[in-house]
Enzyme design. Structure first.
Site, PDB file in Angstrom:
ATOM      1  N   LYS A 232       0.823  -1.211   0.000  1.00 42.15           N
ATOM      2  CA  LYS A 232       0.000   0.000   0.000  1.00 42.15           C
ATOM      3  C   LYS A 232       0.854   1.257   0.000  1.00 42.15           C
ATOM      4  O   LYS A 232       0.387   2.330  -0.279  1.00 42.15           O
ATOM      5  CB  LYS A 232      -0.946  -0.036   1.182  1.00 42.15           C
ATOM      6  CG  LYS A 232      -2.096  -0.982   0.873  1.00 42.15           C
ATOM      7  CD  LYS A 232      -2.953  -1.327   2.048  1.00 42.15           C
ATOM      8  CE  LYS A 232      -3.999  -2.352   1.628  1.00 42.15           C
ATOM      9  NZ  LYS A 232      -4.409  -3.214   2.718  1.00 42.15           N
ATOM     10  N   ARG A 233       2.137   1.125   0.320  1.00 45.02           N
ATOM     11  CA  ARG A 233       2.993   2.326   0.308  1.00 45.02           C
ATOM     12  C   ARG A 233       3.372   2.731  -1.126  1.00 45.02           C
ATOM     13  O   ARG A 233       3.920   3.798  -1.342  1.00 45.02           O
ATOM     14  CB  ARG A 233       4.241   2.105   1.159  1.00 45.02           C
ATOM     15  CG  ARG A 233       5.133   0.999   0.675  1.00 45.02           C
ATOM     16  CD  ARG A 233       6.321   0.794   1.615  1.00 45.02           C
ATOM     17  NE  ARG A 233       7.076  -0.367   1.219  1.00 45.02           N
ATOM     18  CZ  ARG A 233       6.788  -1.603   1.560  1.00 45.02           C
ATOM     19  NH1 ARG A 233       5.746  -1.834   2.326  1.00 45.02           N
ATOM     20  NH2 ARG A 233       7.515  -2.611   1.137  1.00 45.02           N
TER      21      ARG A 233
END
Ligand code: GLU
Length: 281
Positions: A258-259
């Protein structure tokens, strides 16, 4: 089991199980598209389950975001937090009584034990251990028992794995898997001292109660599948079939996470990408 009486056995039931800890990215798009296609190919039911147990990291805007992004991608589901269904509720934060009941059963059978170790794997137990995040094999420090003062409500609880036993299953994409308990994974956390059930327990309780017949997810969770098969066996519930998808990696070979902001579905949508170009990664 609860909530499943209206559900007929036999027919295909799949699930999408995102955690609302960030916006969905290209890796999710591919895995969820495969899950959607597999359910659709056989006229099955797809369940959307909101895996929001990790209170410190989950946020309501990510719940709304995942529903919006999945719809934009062209994925539809028949049961979920937005549309209800016979196996609800479909948000894990509303299913704590079910996890507690399973935990009590494991405790009565003495299949779990309290653990006083404060380790990283205890802290992160509420989320799925993807790839490099998977925990080291627990050395069994607390297997022999804790003093009763620590063994009360204050303890974390671990499932005692049968050391040396091979857990075998035939994955529908990866074929025969053999994972050895005590070597490939050790005693794992099922319940945290702060009252939060671990991912491993919650997902088994839900896949059983929602009568999921096939779990489609990333292949970095193969070791978790072996752990979960032990829980299905301990609780006396039939396990689903598994289809582990290849992982989508970035240019350095790291799994998408998700980063990777730029690869979030909403960033790609804003950049003018069409959903049909993103479905297969
Ligand atoms: N909520 C978990 C995740 O997003 C689901 C893993 C699974 O499919 O069991 O990683």
């Amino acid at each position: 089991m609860t909530g499943g009486e209206e559900l007929r056995g036999g027919a295909y039931r799949g699930r999408l199980a995102p955690s609302p800890t960030g916006y969905l990215h290209l890796g999710h798009a591919r895995t969820f598209w495969i899950a959607y296609e597999r359910a659709r190919a056989v006229g099955g039911v797809l369940v959307l389950r909101n895996e929001d147990l990790d209170r410190a990291r989950c946020r309501p805007e990510f719940v709304a975001g995942m529903i919006e992004d999945l719809r934009w991608l062209g994925i539809s589901w028949q049961e979920g937090p937005d549309c209800g269904g016979p196996a609800g509720p479909y948000s894990q934060s509303q299913r704590l009584d079910r996890y507690r009941a399973a935990f009590e059963r494991l405790r009565e059978q003495k299949l779990i034990y309290p653990c006083g170790c404060s380790r990283r794997d205890v802290l992160s137990a509420a989320r799925a251990p993807h790839a490099a995040e998977d925990e080291p094999v627990y050395p069994g420090t607390c297997r022999g028992g804790l003093s009763s003062a620590i063994a009360g409500e204050k303890a974390n609880w671990r499932f005692r794995v049968p050391d040396g036993q091979t857990i075998s299953f035939v994955d529908r994409r990866c074929g025969l898997q053999n994972l050895v308990a005590g070597r490939d994974f050790g005693d794992f956390v099922v319940w945290r001292q702060d009252g939060i059930p671990a991912y491993q327990l919650a997902v088994v309780v839900d896949d059983a109660a929602m009568r999921i017949t096939e779990v489609v997810r990333g292949e970095d969770l193969l070791r978790s599948t072996a752990r979960q098969l032990l829980l299905f066996r301990a609780l006396g519930w039939p396990a689903p079939e598994y289809f582990h998808c290849p992982l989508l990696c970035d240019a350095t070979g790291a799994r998408l996470a998700k980063r990777h902001e730029a690869l979030s579905l909403r960033a790609l949508r804003r950049a003018g990408q069409a959903p049909e170009c993103l479905r297969t990664g």
